[in-house]
Design a protein around this motif. Structure first.
Motif, mmCIF file in Angstrom:
data_model
loop_
_atom_site.group_PDB
_atom_site.id
_atom_site.type_symbol
_atom_site.label_atom_id
_atom_site.label_comp_id
_atom_site.label_asym_id
_atom_site.label_seq_id
_atom_site.Cartn_x
_atom_site.Cartn_y
_atom_site.Cartn_z
ATOM 1 N N MET A 95 0.925 -1.117 0.137
ATOM 2 C CA MET A 95 -0.130 0.006 0.080
ATOM 3 C C MET A 95 0.879 1.188 0.254
ATOM 4 S SD MET A 95 -2.600 -1.325 -0.343
ATOM 5 C CE MET A 95 -4.256 -0.357 -0.017
ATOM 6 N N PHE A 96 0.531 2.356 -0.779
ATOM 7 C CA PHE A 96 1.320 3.253 -1.013
ATOM 8 C C PHE A 96 0.349 4.880 -0.628
ATOM 9 C CE2 PHE A 96 2.498 6.797 -3.865
ATOM 10 C CZ PHE A 96 3.947 7.187 -3.504
ATOM 11 N N ASN A 97 0.680 5.593 0.119
ATOM 12 C CA ASN A 97 -0.229 6.670 0.622
ATOM 13 C C ASN A 97 0.086 7.832 -0.457
ATOM 14 O OD1 ASN A 97 -1.198 9.034 1.930
ATOM 15 N ND2 ASN A 97 -1.947 7.612 3.419
ATOM 16 N N LEU A 98 -1.172 8.161 -0.842
ATOM 17 C CA LEU A 98 -1.138 9.244 -2.115
ATOM 18 C C LEU A 98 -0.844 10.602 -1.519
ATOM 19 C CD1 LEU A 98 -4.130 8.135 -4.250
ATOM 20 C CD2 LEU A 98 -1.776 7.466 -4.191
ATOM 21 N N MET A 99 -0.650 11.136 -0.377
ATOM 22 C CA MET A 99 -0.383 12.319 0.182
ATOM 23 C C MET A 99 0.999 12.655 -0.026
ATOM 24 S SD MET A 99 -2.694 13.126 3.594
ATOM 25 C CE MET A 99 -2.329 11.940 4.532
ATOM 26 N N PHE A 100 1.346 14.008 -0.559
ATOM 27 C CA PHE A 100 2.518 14.463 -0.611
ATOM 28 C C PHE A 100 3.010 14.963 0.953
ATOM 29 C CE2 PHE A 100 1.858 15.221 -4.990
ATOM 30 C CZ PHE A 100 2.896 15.103 -5.414
ATOM 31 N N LYS A 101 4.146 14.516 1.331
ATOM 32 C CA LYS A 101 4.684 15.103 2.801
ATOM 33 C C LYS A 101 5.901 15.894 2.659
ATOM 34 C CE LYS A 101 5.247 10.333 5.095
ATOM 35 N NZ LYS A 101 6.134 9.442 5.274
ATOM 36 N N THR A 102 6.020 16.758 3.610
ATOM 37 C CA THR A 102 6.954 17.878 3.782
ATOM 38 C C THR A 102 7.258 18.206 5.150
ATOM 39 O OG1 THR A 102 8.022 20.006 2.915
ATOM 40 C CG2 THR A 102 5.547 19.866 3.402
ATOM 41 N N PHE A 103 8.218 19.101 5.416
ATOM 42 C CA PHE A 103 8.484 19.194 6.969
ATOM 43 C C PHE A 103 8.225 20.496 7.323
ATOM 44 C CE2 PHE A 103 11.122 15.780 5.238
ATOM 45 C CZ PHE A 103 10.833 14.965 6.481
ATOM 46 N N MET A 104 7.820 20.857 8.522
ATOM 47 C CA MET A 104 7.647 22.119 8.927
ATOM 48 C C MET A 104 8.598 22.584 9.735
ATOM 49 S SD MET A 104 4.119 23.850 9.333
ATOM 50 C CE MET A 104 3.260 24.484 10.573
ATOM 51 N N GLY A 105 9.182 23.664 9.608
ATOM 52 C CA GLY A 105 10.358 24.074 10.723
ATOM 53 C C GLY A 105 11.685 23.776 10.001
ATOM 54 N N ALA A 158 10.588 13.167 11.905
ATOM 55 C CA ALA A 158 9.205 12.770 11.878
ATOM 56 C C ALA A 158 8.228 13.607 12.590
ATOM 57 C CB ALA A 158 8.991 11.190 12.656
ATOM 58 N N ALA A 159 8.667 14.001 13.700
ATOM 59 C CA ALA A 159 7.733 15.006 14.552
ATOM 60 C C ALA A 159 7.262 16.141 13.623
ATOM 61 C CB ALA A 159 8.310 15.397 15.732
ATOM 62 N N ALA A 160 8.111 16.802 12.729
ATOM 63 C CA ALA A 160 7.962 17.755 11.803
ATOM 64 C C ALA A 160 7.189 17.492 10.402
ATOM 65 C CB ALA A 160 9.208 18.575 11.714
ATOM 66 N N VAL A 161 6.754 16.504 10.332
ATOM 67 C CA VAL A 161 5.940 15.923 8.990
ATOM 68 C C VAL A 161 4.629 16.771 8.974
ATOM 69 C CG1 VAL A 161 4.904 14.094 7.871
ATOM 70 C CG2 VAL A 161 7.325 13.849 8.632
ATOM 71 N N VAL A 162 4.459 17.209 7.649
ATOM 72 C CA VAL A 162 3.034 17.913 7.459
ATOM 73 C C VAL A 162 2.807 17.448 6.073
ATOM 74 C CG1 VAL A 162 2.981 19.863 9.049
ATOM 75 C CG2 VAL A 162 3.855 20.308 6.911
ATOM 76 N N TYR A 163 1.474 17.566 5.800
ATOM 77 C CA TYR A 163 1.135 16.832 4.479
ATOM 78 C C TYR A 163 0.377 18.249 3.712
ATOM 79 C CZ TYR A 163 1.824 12.551 6.752
ATOM 80 O OH TYR A 163 2.331 11.377 7.495
ATOM 81 N N LEU A 164 0.445 18.049 2.406
ATOM 82 C CA LEU A 164 -0.187 18.795 1.464
ATOM 83 C C LEU A 164 -1.490 18.371 1.159
ATOM 84 C CD1 LEU A 164 2.473 19.687 -1.554
ATOM 85 C CD2 LEU A 164 2.173 20.609 0.823
ATOM 86 N N ARG A 165 -2.831 19.098 1.647
ATOM 87 C CA ARG A 165 -3.945 18.698 1.568
ATOM 88 C C ARG A 165 -4.385 17.819 0.441
ATOM 89 N NH1 ARG A 165 -7.488 24.194 1.637
ATOM 90 N NH2 ARG A 165 -7.021 24.807 -0.539
ATOM 91 N N PRO A 166 -4.758 16.530 0.352
ATOM 92 C CA PRO A 166 -5.424 15.876 -0.736
ATOM 93 C C PRO A 166 -6.795 16.154 -1.094
ATOM 94 C CG PRO A 166 -5.445 14.478 1.135
ATOM 95 C CD PRO A 166 -5.100 15.928 1.400
ATOM 96 N N GLU A 167 -7.395 17.119 -0.439
ATOM 97 C CA GLU A 167 -8.946 17.451 -0.534
ATOM 98 C C GLU A 167 -8.910 18.499 0.101
ATOM 99 O OE1 GLU A 167 -11.825 14.915 0.632
ATOM 100 O OE2 GLU A 167 -11.459 14.944 2.809
ATOM 101 N N THR A 168 -9.654 19.490 -0.157
ATOM 102 C CA THR A 168 -10.185 20.940 0.489
ATOM 103 C C THR A 168 -11.011 20.585 1.689
ATOM 104 O OG1 THR A 168 -11.735 21.608 -0.990
ATOM 105 C CG2 THR A 168 -9.479 22.363 -1.473
ATOM 106 N N ALA A 169 -11.807 19.611 1.481
ATOM 107 C CA ALA A 169 -13.081 19.321 2.333
ATOM 108 C C ALA A 169 -12.670 19.566 3.757
ATOM 109 C CB ALA A 169 -13.525 18.095 2.331
#
Ligand code: GAP
Length: 445
Positions: A132-142, A147-158
């Motif tokens: 299984m492969f997750n479709l969300m893009f990951k990036t880091f905040m700060g 791992a604690a700084a991981v944030v995602y680009l939203r995959p839906e605006t909802a």
């Protein structure tokens, strides 16, 4: 299917040539399934988004607008189920290192077994079992990539709407049933992207979440299903190329109890470009649980408390733009010559009119410029004094401009101009003073 390829190829080539859509970072060889909108494309997409916003937010008392941030607290995606469930099964080729969806029709045999053959390098037995492969893009905040700084680009605006639901409810003093609408970017690391701007990794959604009392959800679901189809038909799309597809239990997303797609018959087949979903109270319940904040609604009439159900309408702005372009694209023969024309609904056409001095002398450019300057304060119009009048008409046909205004010798004498209609090719003489009214009447949606 050569014909399919041809129609799409010709549209992609026109889109590039006329400045609708370019491949992103083209001078570096392009970035896979990411596209840029050129001067005409940005106007087309903006007109679609504005028309959606007008019909959802401005023309209704019960829907409010929102513009939430793309980056959200990572717990949002845990609660929404996207971290665990927004996945595709993928297989890797150990030989050539390419990655495929498990259901890629080019794969022969069963991945993970010795008989399976890689569709790119042709090796046998090198495809891994699906993972299984997750479709969300990951990036880091700060500054620290941990791992604690991981944030995602939203995959839906909802999700931005759900987490802001209480803020909007309280600040707007709405009562249930009411909705929140948002237009914005979403990102998915799609594994089998393609078909031009149909499936991309960065795209825009036009989403509306309608919050209702449990038990009334199916009624509102039917209401929004019909409303959304009416809106699409109002864009001028051929109705024989539109249909609903109701999701089977296997197709339903992890959050949905019922769902319809609005599909269009693209050259590559029937495909979804908008979804209407009954999301129940799945998202709000999960956010209430995960955040510890009460997201219940207190009904002032009955003093009853409940977590609202949500009916969602979710359209892709890019996919809608593709529907509009494909549907508008026509090749025809006029006076023995091939004409390529985009028959956009005038209300969403990037340019509303083009102004042409027949020749660049005898007072025609001056009068043309005055007319152009007057019209441009109201509409997006174009001035073209280059080449034969026939070529100028053709250029505007390809841009989908509904009206061509020609200023000739007679214009400088009696103040009339010729208006040529893109679709009928009819030419009528109109007083230059009356042009504003003439266009306003025809551009009304
Ligand atoms: N919030 C619900 C949701 O996102 P979805 O069916 O996954 O539902 C809704 O997406 C719409 O967003 C689709 O109908 C499509 O128009 C657009 N969309 C989704 N993924 C896309 C992609 N990779 N490229 C372009 N548009 C996409």
């Amino acid at each position: 299917m050569p014909e399919v390829a041809n129609v799409m190829d010709r549209l992609v080539s026109l889109a590039k040539r006329r400045g609708f859509v370019f491949q992103s970072s083209e001078i570096y060889g392009g970035l896979g399934s990411v596209w840029d909108y050129g001067p005409l494309g940005v106007e087309l997409k903006k007109n679609i988004k504005e028309r959606w916003w007008r019909s959802m937010v401005h023309e209704r008392d019960d829907i409010e607008g929102l513009d939430a941030a793309i980056l959200m607290h990572p717990k949002v995606w845990e609660a929404s189920g996207h971290l665990a469930g927004f996945t595709d099964p993928l297989v890797d080729c150990r030989q050539c290192k390419n990655r495929f969806r498990e259901d890629d029709p080019r794969i022969k045999g069963s991945p993970g077994q010795p008989d399976a053959q890689c569709p790119v390098c042709g090796s046998k037995g090198t495809l891994t079992a699906p993972r299984m492969f997750n479709l969300m893009f990951k990036t880091f905040m700060g500054p620290v990539e941990e791992a604690a700084a991981v944030v995602y680009l939203r995959p839906e605006t909802a999700q931005g709407i759900y987490v802001d639901y209480m803020n909007v409810l309280q600040s707007s003093r709405q009562k249930i049933p009411f909705g929140i609408a948002q237009v914005g970017k979403a990102f998915r690391n799609e594994i089998t992207p393609g078909n031009f701007i149909f499936r991309t990794r960065e795209f825009e959604q036009m989403e509306m979440q309608f919050f209702v009392k449990p038990g009334t959800d199916q009624e509102w679901f039917e209401f929004w299903r019909e409303e959304r189809m009416k809106w699409v038909v109002g864009l001028g799309i051929r109705t024989e190329r539109l249909r609903f597809h109701r999701h089977t239990p296997e197709e339903l997303a992890h959050y949905a109890k019922d769902a319809y797609d609005i599909q269009y018959e693209f050259p590559f087949g029937w495909q979804e470009f908008e979804g209407i979903h009954n999301r129940t109270n799945f998202d709000l319940s999960r956010h209430q649980e995960a955040s510890g904040k009460k997201l219940e609604y207190l009904d002032p009439a009955t003093t009853e408390r409940f977590i609202p159900y949500v009916v969602e309408t979710s359209a892709g702005a890019d996919r809608t733009a593709l529907v509009v372009m494909v549907d508008a694209y026509h090749e025809e023969e006029v006076a023995g010559e091939k004409r390529v024309v985009l028959r956009f609904h005038p209300a969403i056409a990037p340019l509303k009119a083009a102004v042409f001095p027949l020749v660049n002398k005898d007072g025609m450019p001056e009068l043309s410029r005055r007319i152009f300057d007057d019209l441009r304060t109201r509409h997006n119009v174009f001035y073209d004094d280059g080449g034969s009048i026939g070529r100028r008409y053709r250029r505007q046909d390809e841009a989908g401009t509904p009206f061509g205004i020609t200023i000739d010798g007679q214009s400088t004498q009696d103040g009339t101009v010729t208006v040529r209609e893109r679709d009928t090719l009819r030419q009528v003489r109109v007083a230059a003073d009356g042009l504003v009214g003439y266009l306003a009447e025809r551009l009304r949606s």
